[in-house]
Scaffold this active site. Structure first.
Site, short mmCIF file in Angstrom:
data_model
loop_
_atom_site.label_atom_id
_atom_site.label_comp_id
_atom_site.label_asym_id
_atom_site.label_seq_id
_atom_site.Cartn_x
_atom_site.Cartn_y
_atom_site.Cartn_z
N GLU A 61 0.85 -1.20 0.00
CA GLU A 61 0.00 0.00 0.00
C GLU A 61 0.88 1.25 0.00
O GLU A 61 0.57 2.24 -0.69
CB GLU A 61 -0.94 0.00 1.20
CG GLU A 61 -2.02 1.05 1.13
CD GLU A 61 -3.01 0.85 -0.01
OE1 GLU A 61 -3.14 1.79 -0.84
OE2 GLU A 61 -3.66 -0.21 -0.07
N GLU B 46 1.38 6.21 -7.25
CA GLU B 46 0.32 7.15 -7.62
C GLU B 46 0.81 8.59 -7.57
O GLU B 46 0.50 9.38 -8.46
CB GLU B 46 -0.89 6.97 -6.71
CG GLU B 46 -1.64 5.68 -6.98
CD GLU B 46 -2.84 5.49 -6.06
OE1 GLU B 46 -3.08 6.33 -5.17
OE2 GLU B 46 -3.56 4.50 -6.26
#
Length: 123
Positions: free
Chosen positions: A66, A73
């Site tokens: 994560e 991102e």
């Protein structure tokens, strides 16, 4: 002494990255909440240490991926502010890596907690 300061600064930056991810990413918040519940359940069910280690490894894997996904991102958004097919691929693949780890963790959770939970609830 200079090396020690550089090392502590590196740890501080890493902790800032973890903090940012926990504060801003809904999925990481879900993972943290799930990890707390799972670890409490491991204590309640008196899961053997070897199985708890497997669960901890799974939690660490999901958290790590994560964090990497959040980094991907951010870099993609910086490099490609407009929609681009390759940017979408990078983001989707990062999210897919987290999903694979989460599914693996779920399977491990069922295998580790299934029997003890059934015994505890239905005696």
């Amino acid at each position: 002494m200079k090396e020690w300061r550089r090392l502590t600064r590196s740890f501080a930056y890493a902790l800032q990255g973890i903090s940012y991810t926990v504060r801003t990413q809904r999925n990481m918040q879900i993972h943290v909440a799930a990890a707390i519940v799972v670890l409490a359940a491991a204590w309640w069910l008196q899961i053997p240490r070897s199985d708890v280690l497997l669960v901890l490894f799974s939690i660490g894997l999901v958290f790590s991926l994560e964090l990497v996904n959040t980094a991907i991102e951010a870099v993609v958004d910086l490099a490609s502010p407009e929609w681009h097919a390759k940017a979408k691929i990078a983001k989707d693949v990062g999210a897919g890596a987290v999903l694979v780890a989460a599914i693996l963790s779920l399977i491990i959770g069922v295998l580790v907690f299934g029997q003890p939970l059934l015994q505890k609830v239905w005696g």
